[in-house]
Enzyme design. Structure first.
Site, short mmCIF file in Angstrom:
data_model
loop_
_atom_site.label_atom_id
_atom_site.label_comp_id
_atom_site.label_asym_id
_atom_site.label_seq_id
_atom_site.Cartn_x
_atom_site.Cartn_y
_atom_site.Cartn_z
N CYS A 137 0.30 -0.95 -0.04
CA CYS A 137 -0.08 -0.24 -0.35
C CYS A 137 0.74 1.21 0.08
O CYS A 137 1.21 1.80 0.97
CB CYS A 137 -1.17 -0.27 1.11
SG CYS A 137 -1.84 1.74 1.42
N CYS A 140 -0.40 4.24 2.26
CA CYS A 140 -0.33 4.22 3.13
C CYS A 140 0.98 4.19 3.54
O CYS A 140 0.87 4.59 5.02
CB CYS A 140 -0.37 2.71 3.96
SG CYS A 140 -2.32 1.94 3.52
N ASP A 141 2.12 3.53 3.17
CA ASP A 141 2.95 3.53 3.62
C ASP A 141 4.60 4.52 3.04
O ASP A 141 5.43 4.61 2.53
CB ASP A 141 4.06 2.37 3.36
CG ASP A 141 3.06 1.63 4.42
OD1 ASP A 141 2.79 1.67 5.62
OD2 ASP A 141 2.48 0.71 4.24
#
Ligand code: NAP
Length: 314
Positions: A137, A140-141
């Site tokens: 992701c 997300c990261d």
């Protein structure tokens, strides 16, 4: 183990399919119960901008879109509970959904459990998954990799999208694909392959994720499929974007699934299963289109079919 009262319709999953089914079932006064799994909102919550959902000419943030759907479902009386379905008993009425803490009883069931990201299985990947450098992701990261080199593995729309998103943070993005062209839609492929920060690594597969399990990723070893030559990309982050596996496990022994585990509806319907009153919708039953809008469409179909089925079987 406790039993709940018999619900009209229970919807399993809170992606586009499940929440659209909830909006329709709620508006039909069915007072639906939605069971949320471990990832409320589903895959779209890990996407950045959604540019192709009709009605949003300026695009819409994936997380926000799912919040909107949830709010809309709640407005029409949908209830939400967080629990994982472990197995089912569809042999008699009411249908039973066996969860860790209790058994949920329902007259009609809509299964919209989606699909989860697939991993490559190469050595080091599992050990360094999560906060150690391997992820699925970028939204997300991605921000953890400012001014660092990263790799994206895959050649579809997800890989192109992840690579483009990562250019906001990373100093360089290697796009590692096993063929010499992307399978992504032309617009995404063109954007990715012409971006100055993205370097395609064609005809190559990952062989090993380098790094110490207790530490962090230090590189990605790749093999060129035509020459057999191996090289190490000096990356700190690895974003795997090679497709998905359907989340059909708890239901697969009871409903028909294809060779890849996707639900197979009965002939003539996209959502009806061989069990009366049990429907499937979204990515768990669709390996062809897999779009937010098609998942929403299937959720709508399932809710309308469930409503009609319930009316006929008062
Ligand atoms: P996908 O289209 O199935 O692409 C998976 C990619 O991973 C392919 O390029 C495949 O290679 C590669 N791959 C599969 N297994 C591999 C392995 N073991 N090792 C190395 N590479 C491997 O999956 P996706 O990109 O997740 O997209 C899924 C669906 O969502 C598609 O319908 C896509 O259009 C849609 N989507 C749309 C958008 C958008 O419209 N903005 C964004 C994301 C996703 P091959 O090409 O050789 O098969």
């Amino acid at each position: 183990m406790s039993h709940s009262p018999v619900e009209n319709v229970v919807i399993v999953g809170t992606g586009c399919a499940g929440l659209t089914a909830a909006i329709y079932a709620g508006r039909a006064n069915l007072n639906p119960l939605v069971l949320e799994g471990s990832m409320p909102g589903g895959q779209l919550t890990t996407t950045s901008e959604v540019e192709n959902f009709p009605g949003f000419p300026a695009g819409v943030d994936g997380f926000q879109l799912m919040q909107n759907l949830r709010e809309q479902a709640a407005k029409f009386g949908t209830r939400f509970e967080q629990t994982l379905v472990e197995s089912v008993d569809f042999t008699s009425m009411p249908r039973k959904l066996i969860c860790a803490d209790r058994t949920v009883l329902a007259r009609a069931v809509i299964i919209s459990t989606g699909a989860s990201p697939r991993l490559t299985g190469v050595p080091g990947e599992k050990e360094l998954y999560g906060g150690k450098g391997v992820t699925t992701c970028a939204t997300c990261d991605g921000a953890f990799y400012r001014q660092m080199e990263v790799a994206v593995i895959g050649g579809g729309d997800s890989a192109a999208e992840e690579a483009l998103f990562l250019t906001r943070f990373a100093s360089k993005v290697y796009l590692v694909h096993r063929r010499d062209s992307l399978r992504a839609s032309k617009i995404m492929a063109d954007r990715a392959t012409t971006h100055p920060k993205i370097q395609p690594v064609w005809d190559s597969v990952p062989v090993e994720v380098m790094g110490r399990p207790e530490g962090a990723v230090s590189g990605l070893k790749v093999r060129h499929l035509k020459t057999g030559a191996e090289s190490i990309l000096p990356v700190k982050g690895i974003f795997v974007a090679i497709g998905h596996v359907p989340n059909t496990g708890p239901f697969a022994s009871v409903l028909d699934v294809d060779d890849n585990g996707y639900f197979k509806p009965v002939a003539g319907s996209q959502v009806r299963t061989k069990i009366p009153g049990v429907y499937v919708a979204g990515d768990c039953a669709d390996h062809v289109y897999r779009q937010a809008i098609t998942a929403a469409g299937m959720g709508c179909q399932a809710a309308i079919d469930a409503e009609r089925w319930l009316a006929e079987h008062e």
